[in-house]
Write an enzyme that holds these catalytic residues in place. Structure first.
Site, mmCIF file in Angstrom:
data_model
loop_
_atom_site.group_PDB
_atom_site.id
_atom_site.type_symbol
_atom_site.label_atom_id
_atom_site.label_comp_id
_atom_site.label_asym_id
_atom_site.label_seq_id
_atom_site.Cartn_x
_atom_site.Cartn_y
_atom_site.Cartn_z
ATOM 1 N N LYS A 30 16.722 -8.849 -9.480
ATOM 2 C CA LYS A 30 16.252 -7.357 -10.080
ATOM 3 C C LYS A 30 16.007 -7.941 -11.720
ATOM 4 C CE LYS A 30 16.055 -3.872 -8.081
ATOM 5 N NZ LYS A 30 16.798 -2.883 -7.143
ATOM 6 N N ARG A 56 9.844 3.023 6.069
ATOM 7 C CA ARG A 56 10.933 2.527 6.560
ATOM 8 C C ARG A 56 12.121 3.206 7.158
ATOM 9 N NH1 ARG A 56 16.006 0.826 4.442
ATOM 10 N NH2 ARG A 56 16.896 -0.379 5.561
ATOM 11 N N LYS A 73 12.973 -15.898 -0.772
ATOM 12 C CA LYS A 73 13.192 -15.791 0.603
ATOM 13 C C LYS A 73 13.330 -17.207 0.962
ATOM 14 C CE LYS A 73 10.174 -11.762 1.257
ATOM 15 N NZ LYS A 73 8.727 -11.279 1.787
ATOM 16 N N CYS A 78 8.891 19.596 -47.042
ATOM 17 C CA CYS A 78 8.546 20.131 -48.321
ATOM 18 C C CYS A 78 8.124 21.526 -48.019
ATOM 19 C CB CYS A 78 7.398 18.890 -48.867
ATOM 20 S SG CYS A 78 5.960 19.180 -48.011
ATOM 21 N N CYS A 127 0.978 16.618 -42.746
ATOM 22 C CA CYS A 127 1.670 17.027 -44.068
ATOM 23 C C CYS A 127 0.596 16.691 -45.096
ATOM 24 C CB CYS A 127 2.957 16.822 -44.486
ATOM 25 S SG CYS A 127 3.411 17.392 -46.060
ATOM 26 N N ASP A 179 -23.035 -0.374 -3.523
ATOM 27 C CA ASP A 179 -22.285 0.483 -3.011
ATOM 28 C C ASP A 179 -22.930 1.455 -2.251
ATOM 29 O OD1 ASP A 179 -19.786 1.047 -5.710
ATOM 30 O OD2 ASP A 179 -20.198 -0.517 -4.671
ATOM 31 N N CYS A 193 5.068 15.278 -51.005
ATOM 32 C CA CYS A 193 6.157 15.436 -49.975
ATOM 33 C C CYS A 193 7.296 14.111 -50.091
ATOM 34 C CB CYS A 193 5.763 15.526 -48.536
ATOM 35 S SG CYS A 193 6.776 15.360 -47.421
ATOM 36 N N SER A 212 16.894 -4.209 4.929
ATOM 37 C CA SER A 212 16.757 -4.078 3.249
ATOM 38 C C SER A 212 17.050 -5.395 2.919
ATOM 39 C CB SER A 212 17.664 -2.821 2.872
ATOM 40 O OG SER A 212 17.634 -2.684 1.655
ATOM 41 N N LEU A 213 17.493 -5.338 1.564
ATOM 42 C CA LEU A 213 17.862 -6.690 0.737
ATOM 43 C C LEU A 213 18.617 -6.575 -0.161
ATOM 44 C CD1 LEU A 213 14.117 -7.770 -0.658
ATOM 45 C CD2 LEU A 213 15.458 -8.814 1.169
ATOM 46 N N TYR A 231 3.548 -8.437 3.185
ATOM 47 C CA TYR A 231 4.382 -9.401 2.705
ATOM 48 C C TYR A 231 5.220 -9.892 3.830
ATOM 49 C CZ TYR A 231 7.460 -5.549 1.568
ATOM 50 O OH TYR A 231 8.128 -4.385 1.485
ATOM 51 N N CYS A 242 5.755 21.700 -42.959
ATOM 52 C CA CYS A 242 6.454 20.511 -43.186
ATOM 53 C C CYS A 242 7.870 20.600 -43.139
ATOM 54 C CB CYS A 242 5.997 19.590 -44.216
ATOM 55 S SG CYS A 242 6.964 18.080 -44.594
ATOM 56 N N LYS A 272 8.593 -8.450 -6.532
ATOM 57 C CA LYS A 272 9.102 -7.080 -5.743
ATOM 58 C C LYS A 272 8.475 -6.061 -6.157
ATOM 59 C CE LYS A 272 13.415 -5.144 -4.587
ATOM 60 N NZ LYS A 272 12.962 -4.070 -4.466
ATOM 61 N N ASP A 312 6.940 -2.289 -6.597
ATOM 62 C CA ASP A 312 7.910 -1.007 -6.575
ATOM 63 C C ASP A 312 7.042 -0.011 -5.847
ATOM 64 O OD1 ASP A 312 9.733 0.437 -7.224
ATOM 65 O OD2 ASP A 312 9.491 0.590 -9.248
ATOM 66 N N GLU A 358 8.368 -14.109 -4.145
ATOM 67 C CA GLU A 358 7.156 -13.285 -4.338
ATOM 68 C C GLU A 358 7.452 -11.965 -5.318
ATOM 69 O OE1 GLU A 358 6.995 -11.611 -0.529
ATOM 70 O OE2 GLU A 358 6.505 -13.387 0.249
ATOM 71 N N GLU A 377 -25.853 0.751 -0.654
ATOM 72 C CA GLU A 377 -26.044 -0.013 0.607
ATOM 73 C C GLU A 377 -25.088 0.353 1.873
ATOM 74 O OE1 GLU A 377 -28.164 -4.103 1.345
ATOM 75 O OE2 GLU A 377 -27.594 -3.663 -0.644
HETATM 76 S S1 IVH Z 1 10.668 -8.350 2.099
HETATM 77 C C1 IVH Z 1 13.692 -9.088 5.344
HETATM 78 N N1 IVH Z 1 9.104 -8.786 -0.009
HETATM 79 O O1 IVH Z 1 12.024 -4.114 -1.522
HETATM 80 C C2 IVH Z 1 12.654 -9.007 4.331
HETATM 81 N N2 IVH Z 1 10.417 -6.795 0.300
HETATM 82 O O2 IVH Z 1 14.805 -3.645 -1.882
HETATM 83 C C3 IVH Z 1 12.733 -7.605 3.510
HETATM 84 N N3 IVH Z 1 9.834 -4.995 -1.397
HETATM 85 O O3 IVH Z 1 12.538 -2.451 1.530
HETATM 86 C C4 IVH Z 1 11.627 -7.048 2.721
HETATM 87 N N4 IVH Z 1 8.252 -6.233 -2.431
HETATM 88 O O4 IVH Z 1 10.366 -2.279 0.413
HETATM 89 C C5 IVH Z 1 10.084 -7.840 0.796
HETATM 90 N N5 IVH Z 1 7.444 -8.926 -1.666
HETATM 91 C C6 IVH Z 1 8.482 -8.303 -1.259
HETATM 92 C C7 IVH Z 1 8.536 -6.903 -1.507
HETATM 93 C C8 IVH Z 1 9.845 -6.137 -0.833
HETATM 94 C C9 IVH Z 1 8.992 -4.964 -2.300
HETATM 95 C C10 IVH Z 1 10.655 -3.915 -1.232
HETATM 96 C C11 IVH Z 1 10.804 -3.527 0.404
HETATM 97 C C12 IVH Z 1 12.423 -3.571 0.605
HETATM 98 C C13 IVH Z 1 12.816 -3.424 -0.838
HETATM 99 C C14 IVH Z 1 14.483 -4.011 -0.739
#
Ligand code: IVH
Length: 754
Positions: free
Chosen positions: A317, A136, A293, A414, A429, A32, A434, A81-82, A229, A411, A115, A117, A113, A34
């Site tokens: 989920k 987004r 996917k 008691c 206590c 670190d 008790c 979105s998904l 991703y 307590c 997901k 959070d 992959e 360096e």
């Molecule tokens: S792919 C068309 N990959 O989940 C591809 N999304 O519920 C769409 N998310 O808005 C996204 N991990 O923010 C993808 N490995 C992952 C993810 C991921 C988390 C989130 C992403 C998306 C949300 C949908």
């Protein structure tokens, strides 16, 4: 000038390469210090020649005060979105729908992959340089967070990061997730608390809040990480599937979502989902599911989009582990040791598969630190095996009607004033009589994990206490048929069954009895060790009495030094040693040469205050104490702290009386014969995985008692893997190696313990 420009370029590239090794590969090759030296050389150079400062310079990661209010940016393509699935059946229906849109009989392979959070971001690189970063937003346009994203060390400011990588297209748009790793979140909260601030409740929201700061210098102080991703857009790229695109992103230098897997079919993927769900806690970040996917991009394009969701990807989920609900009240729980635990009474809420209406609030210090009040909206977490607990309060959701929570002073069961031992966070206590402590102690004593007295549930214990029949553990063994006459619900048959169970418990092996007594730190394993290496209960009682006696004599001899006003920290430390000689001194004097000189050295800061102090008597009592404690201190695997707890318990008059009463009532206290060399499990090695009906160490002790061995990991030499509920990766390993698996019941059958 040319020379400076060349040097600046070299520094930029070198620093990028090292940052990449550090933050993405986690394999730094320089210190670190360096790194800092090179970094500061670049800062100095850029300060002297501002024209050398480039947009992709590593110095430009630090938040600048020029950071503008969050503007909006239009996304180059719609950021989708998904859809969600919550079961394998839903996933199968998803695939069926897709198949109907594709040519008949096509092969569908999938990339899975975690997901993540966190917060979705879109990063645009022009000619390899990060130029725009946006959230987004609504999918069409998002917040401009370019300045903030630049502060995140795992985001490359320029790609490719290394010269040997494939080139980046003139325009590359990628998508990823900004989050805070679990460990970083814990450290962030430690720092918050240390500063007297309430800890953050939720990593996702903290990441989101951090990223949307108007001042990027604040973002720079938060431990954000970004995983990438998805390739959203890239002119001229010849990639045609998801799996290769992840490899490409990795080659460019991005931190790519880890643990991704390629499956040849949905069936193959579905078979692995339970493992993904089980292993979610082992990941370094929070996940709320997995993303699935379609691997082939041509198929993905053909499938198209419904609304805002692509058909070619979906989210599976997991049940949520956190939920928000209202804190209605706080109950004061007192355990068998007297420890007070504040327990939340909650408006019932569904979390990870069950309805929760009670949760731990840990202790009153934490309640104060987190500023939790009655009536607050709180976040409850139920994760894996741990009992549900309150993570924190949603302070913004207050309407002013919330009431502060004050620690109890007495307590509630008691009326005894509660105590807080020095250095402890919990209230206690102190009253050994008790009623709540007695009840909790009995409840533990008869439980499956302790003496295992069948038919003696919480209800029965309460009845027996109320009828004045049982006031301590020994009383259980004095119960006779006539005691149950007139007791509600105790017909002849039930009484007889219970008395039989009690009679059977009188013959439990000594280690099981010791572990059932609830001595601090003495579970099945320690109890076994004690019996094996110390022998009988009488020896233990004798050792404890002798050690206690020596402790008292030592304390008397040390009193003049303990009463001195400690002049400095060293003197305080020396006094702390004198106050706890069994832990602080005896272990060091077990084989000390020149022990008196050694003691003089340890107490020097105090002796300096009273030069006339005669050390000889103190030294003599210390040697006595060391000798008295030697047999316990030499038990391997015990240690001084456990020795102290064992001595305190067995030297206590009340406990000695309790044991005498048990003995008089016919409780067996001789150690059983050592495991016969040809025990039922002789020559067999077991590995345990998953949750058993009793604490795992108890089952281990049972195996050992029957001549078997227990190992922590599965190999070809393992005879059996004993599989409990929610078994872990050891089960997978057993299956892979062909090691036979058995249930806990089958194990008990083998040893005739059913
Ligand atoms: S792919 C068309 N990959 O989940 C591809 N999304 O519920 C769409 N998310 O808005 C996204 N991990 O923010 C993808 N490995 C992952 C993810 C991921 C988390 C989130 C992403 C998306 C949300 C949908």
């Amino acid at each position: 000038m040319h020379e400076h420009a060349a040097r600046a370029r070299w520094l930029r590239e070198t620093l990028h390469a090292h940052a990449y090794r550090y933050y993405v590969l986690h394999a730094p090759i320089i210190s670190d210090a360096e790194y800092d030296r090179l970094y500061h050389e670049l800062v100095a150079l850029e300060e002297a020649y501002p024209e050398l400062r480039t947009l992709d310079s590593p110095t430009q990661r630090v938040g600048s005060d020029l950071s503008e209010e969050l503007a909006k940016v239009a996304h180059p393509v719609a950021i989708l979105s998904l859809s969600n699935c919550f079961s394998v059946e839903e996933l199968q229906r998803w695939e069926e729908r897709n198949r109907r849109l594709l040519a008949e009989g096509v092969t569908l392979s999938y990339v899975l992959e975690p997901k993540l959070d966190g917060l979705s971001v879109v990063l645009t690189y022009l000619n390899g340089v990060l130029t725009t970063a946006a959230t987004r937003g609504n999918g069409e346009q998002g917040d401009d967070v370019t300045a903030n994203i630049r502060t995140i060390p795992s985001v490359p400011l320029r790609v490719p990061v290394t010269p040997d990588a494939p080139p980046a297209p003139p325009r590359l748009v990628v998508r990823g997730e900004v989050l805070i790793l679990k460990e970083a979140f814990a450290r962030l909260n430690e720092a918050q608390v240390a500063r007297g601030l309430p800890p953050y409740v939720n990593a996702r929201n903290t990441a989101s809040g951090s990223l949307k700061q108007k001042d990027a210098r604040i973002t720079a102080q938060r431990p954000l990480t970004a995983y990438v991703y998805d390739v959203v857009d890239g002119d001229g790229l010849t990639l045609d599937n998801e799996w290769d695109s992840l490899a490409y992103l990795r080659a460019l230098g991005f931190l790519v979502v880890p643990n991704a897997a390629l499956y040849p079919s949905l069936d193959a993927l579905a078979a692995e989902l339970p493992r993904w769900e089980r292993d979610r806690h082992a990941l370094p970040f929070e996940v709320d599911g997995v993303v699935i996917k379609v691997n082939d991009w041509a198929q993905r394009r053909e499938l198209g989009v419904v609304g805002k969701d692509p058909r070619g990807a979906t989210a599976y989920k997991f049940p949520a582990e956190e939920a928000v609900t209202q804190l209605l009240d706080v109950q004061v729980n007192v355990g068998r040791t007297g420890k007070v635990t504040p327990t939340a009474v909650l408006a019932p809420v569904f979390v990870s598969g069950v309805t929760v209406s009670n949760a731990s609030l840990h202790n009153y210090d934490l309640i104060a630190q987190m500023d939790i009040r009655k009536g607050d909206r709180v976040v409850v977490k139920r994760s894996g095996e741990v009992i549900p607990y309150v993570v924190g309060a949603l302070i913004e959701a207050r309407d002013g009607s919330e009431m502060p929570i004050t620690p109890p002073t007495h307590c509630p069961y008691c009326g005894t004033p509660l105590e807080r031992p020095q250095g402890a966070v919990d209230l206690f206590c102190p009253n050994v009589r008790c009623p709540e402590r007695v009840y909790r102690g009995l409840e533990f004593f008869v439980s499956r994990a302790a003496m295992d007295i069948e038919g003696m549930g919480a209800q029965t214990i309460k009845q027996l206490i109320a009828a004045g029949l049982v006031a301590d553990e020994a009383d259980i063994f004095t119960l006779r048929p006539e005691h149950f006459e007139g007791l509600e619900g105790f017909a002849e048959k039930k009484t007889q069954n219970l008395l039989n169970a009690i009679a059977a418990a009188k013959a439990r092996p000594l280690p099981q009895l010791l572990a059932a007594l609830g001595i601090d730190g003495v579970g099945a394993v320690v109890a076994n060790t004690l019996v094996q290496q110390v022998g009988t209960l009488d020896v233990l009682l004798e050792l404890a009495a002798r050690t206690k006696h020596a402790e008292v004599a030592f304390a008397a001899a040390a009193r003049p030094l303990l009463e001195l006003p400690a002049e400095n920290e060293d003197a305080q430390k020396a006094q702390a040693r004198l106050r706890d000689p069994l832990v602080e001194l005896a272990p060091r004097f077990l084989d000390a040469q020149d022990s008196e000189k050694r003691l003089a050295r340890l107490l020097k800061p105090l002796l300096a205050q009273v030069p006339a102090f005669d050390l000889a008597p103190l030294h003599a009592t210390l040697l006595n104490l060391t000798e008295a404690a030697r047999p316990l201190l030499s038990v391997s695997g015990l240690g001084a702290v456990l020795t102290r707890s064992i001595v305190a318990w067995f030297a206590d008059d009340r406990n000695r009386t309790l044991l005498a009463k048990m003995r008089a009532a016919g409780v067996q206290m001789q150690p059983s014969q050592p495991a016969p060399v040809g025990g039922a499990l002789a020559g067999l090695t077991f590995v345990l995985t998953g949750t058993m009906s009793v604490p795992r160490d108890q089952l281990e002790a049972l195996i050992v008692a029957h001549g078997g061995k227990v190992s922590g990991s599965v190999s070809k030499k393992t005879s059996y893997v004993v599989v409990g509920e929610a078994a872990g990766s050891k089960l997978d390993k057993a299956l892979a190696l062909g090691v036979p698996t058995i249930s806990e019941a089958e194990l008990r059958q083998k040893i005739g313990d059913v």
